[in-house]
Design a protein around this motif. Structure first.
Motif, short mmCIF file in Angstrom:
data_model
loop_
_atom_site.label_atom_id
_atom_site.label_comp_id
_atom_site.label_asym_id
_atom_site.label_seq_id
_atom_site.Cartn_x
_atom_site.Cartn_y
_atom_site.Cartn_z
N GLN A 184 34.10 42.25 28.89
CA GLN A 184 34.78 40.97 28.74
C GLN A 184 36.29 41.15 28.77
O GLN A 184 37.04 40.24 29.15
CB GLN A 184 34.35 40.27 27.45
CG GLN A 184 32.90 39.85 27.41
CD GLN A 184 32.51 38.96 28.57
OE1 GLN A 184 33.26 38.07 28.96
NE2 GLN A 184 31.33 39.19 29.13
N HIS A 235 25.02 44.23 33.40
CA HIS A 235 24.43 42.97 33.87
C HIS A 235 23.84 42.17 32.72
O HIS A 235 23.01 42.67 31.96
CB HIS A 235 23.32 43.29 34.88
CG HIS A 235 22.56 42.09 35.37
ND1 HIS A 235 23.16 41.00 35.96
CD2 HIS A 235 21.23 41.82 35.33
CE1 HIS A 235 22.23 40.11 36.27
NE2 HIS A 235 21.05 40.58 35.90
N ARG A 266 33.37 40.98 39.14
CA ARG A 266 32.45 40.13 38.36
C ARG A 266 31.79 39.18 39.33
O ARG A 266 32.46 38.37 39.94
CB ARG A 266 33.18 39.36 37.26
CG ARG A 266 32.23 38.45 36.47
CD ARG A 266 32.93 37.76 35.33
NE ARG A 266 34.06 36.98 35.81
CZ ARG A 266 35.04 36.52 35.03
NH1 ARG A 266 35.03 36.79 33.74
NH2 ARG A 266 36.03 35.83 35.54
N ASN A 267 30.48 39.33 39.49
CA ASN A 267 29.73 38.53 40.45
C ASN A 267 30.40 38.52 41.82
O ASN A 267 30.50 37.49 42.49
CB ASN A 267 29.55 37.10 39.93
CG ASN A 267 28.59 37.03 38.76
OD1 ASN A 267 27.94 38.01 38.40
ND2 ASN A 267 28.50 35.86 38.13
N GLU A 302 25.44 37.16 34.98
CA GLU A 302 26.80 37.66 35.09
C GLU A 302 26.73 39.18 35.24
O GLU A 302 26.16 39.87 34.39
CB GLU A 302 27.61 37.29 33.85
CG GLU A 302 29.04 37.77 33.90
CD GLU A 302 29.84 37.31 32.68
OE1 GLU A 302 30.88 36.66 32.87
OE2 GLU A 302 29.42 37.61 31.55
N THR A 303 27.34 39.69 36.31
CA THR A 303 27.29 41.12 36.58
C THR A 303 28.69 41.67 36.78
O THR A 303 29.44 41.19 37.63
CB THR A 303 26.47 41.41 37.85
OG1 THR A 303 25.17 40.83 37.72
CG2 THR A 303 26.33 42.90 38.07
N PHE A 304 29.04 42.66 35.98
CA PHE A 304 30.29 43.40 36.14
C PHE A 304 29.95 44.72 36.81
O PHE A 304 28.98 45.39 36.42
CB PHE A 304 30.94 43.67 34.79
CG PHE A 304 31.52 42.45 34.13
CD1 PHE A 304 32.86 42.12 34.28
CD2 PHE A 304 30.72 41.62 33.35
CE1 PHE A 304 33.40 41.00 33.67
CE2 PHE A 304 31.25 40.49 32.74
CZ PHE A 304 32.60 40.18 32.90
N GLY A 331 37.17 41.25 32.37
CA GLY A 331 37.02 39.94 32.97
C GLY A 331 37.92 38.86 32.43
O GLY A 331 37.94 37.74 32.96
#
Length: 272
Positions: free
Chosen positions: A192, A126, A144-145, A132-134, A195
């Protein structure tokens, strides 16, 4: 069957973990916005702040009760051998990217994972500054979110946007890779990839369990891989918490990067 052997509803537990890690992020954010968190150096000269300790204590109080008999491993808690005999272990980095936190850069994250028999089954990373939360749970996907993640897997290295230390990226220059945005926090760098912000990520040797466990399950549930330079998948809750060099990418890309790094290392050794 004892209660500690009973199967865990990972999807339900992920929702609870997500909420707790977000709350931990708010605690850290309060110190970050205040800009005056006390800081000092640990025995290895790495920095730590009172925010790290506050978040660590909060998570140590809230997470173990979620899974009966679970143990604890955190960057900011003195380690014990008790965890080695446990089926479940919470592995936490209260603030991954403490240097970024101290420098006022909004790139630090709170990272928490649940490991079962040496493999991560739950993970949340987080970024409180960016909200932004994975999150990921074994068999239930990565998000992601709240939006589900799924990585593409294309072959070839040319044009790949890779995050990592310059010492590793320079060795891949001949393969046409592109240097991606640097991330202080390794967990942030790895997620990342899941995402889509990076095509791949590299890490030098000496990352610890708490740097990578949460991101590991998120990557795998998004369709990616986290492997060592030798192709081995990291395992957790061993006596030693350090890992060798790491590659995060979709499967074909991860294999190609492993081969390229091995080729470049062999070429350098031949020249010496």
């Amino acid at each position: 069957m004892s209660s500690t052997d009973a199967p865990i509803d990972l999807e339900r537990l992920l929702s609870r973990l997500d909420a707790i890690v977000r709350e931990a992020g708010e605690i850290a954010l309060g110190y970050f916005r205040g800009g005056a968190a006390k800081r000092w150096s640990k025995h290895d000269d790495s920095p730590v702040t009172e925010a790290d300790i506050a978040v660590d204590r909060f998570l140590a109080e809230r997470l173990p009760p979620l899974v009966e008999g679970s143990a604890w491993l955190s960057e900011e808690t003195a380690d014990t051998t008790e965890r080695l005999s446990r089926r479940h272990v919470w592995i936490v980095d209260p603030i991954d990217g403490t240097r970024a936190f101290i420098e006022g850069r909004p790139e630090w994250v709170v990272s928490a994972a649940l490991v079962e028999h040496g493999a991560p089954v739950l993970g949340v990373v987080h970024n409180a500054c960016e909200d932004e939360t994975f999150a990921g749970a074994r068999g239930a996907g990565a998000f992601r979110n709240g939006a589900q993640l799924r990585m593409d897997d294309l072959e070839g290295l040319a044009g790949l946007n890779i995050g990592g230390p310059q010492s590793l990226l320079s060795s891949l220059a001949a393969h046409g890779v592109v240097k991606g945005q640097w991330r202080y926090a390794l967990a942030n760098r790895l997620v990342q990839v899941a995402g889509g912000g990076l095509d791949a990520a590299l890490a030098r040797p000496n990352a610890h369990d708490w740097d990578i466990a949460a991101a590991h399950v998120i990557l795998e549930e998004a369709g990616g891989r986290l492997i060592g330079f030798d192709g081995a998948v990291p395992t957790y809750n061993r006596a030693g918490t350090r890992h060798g060099g790491l590659i995060a990418a979709a499967p074909a890309r991860a294999s190609a990067l492993m081969d390229a790094l091995a080729h470049e290392r062999a070429a350098l050794e031949t020249q010496q």
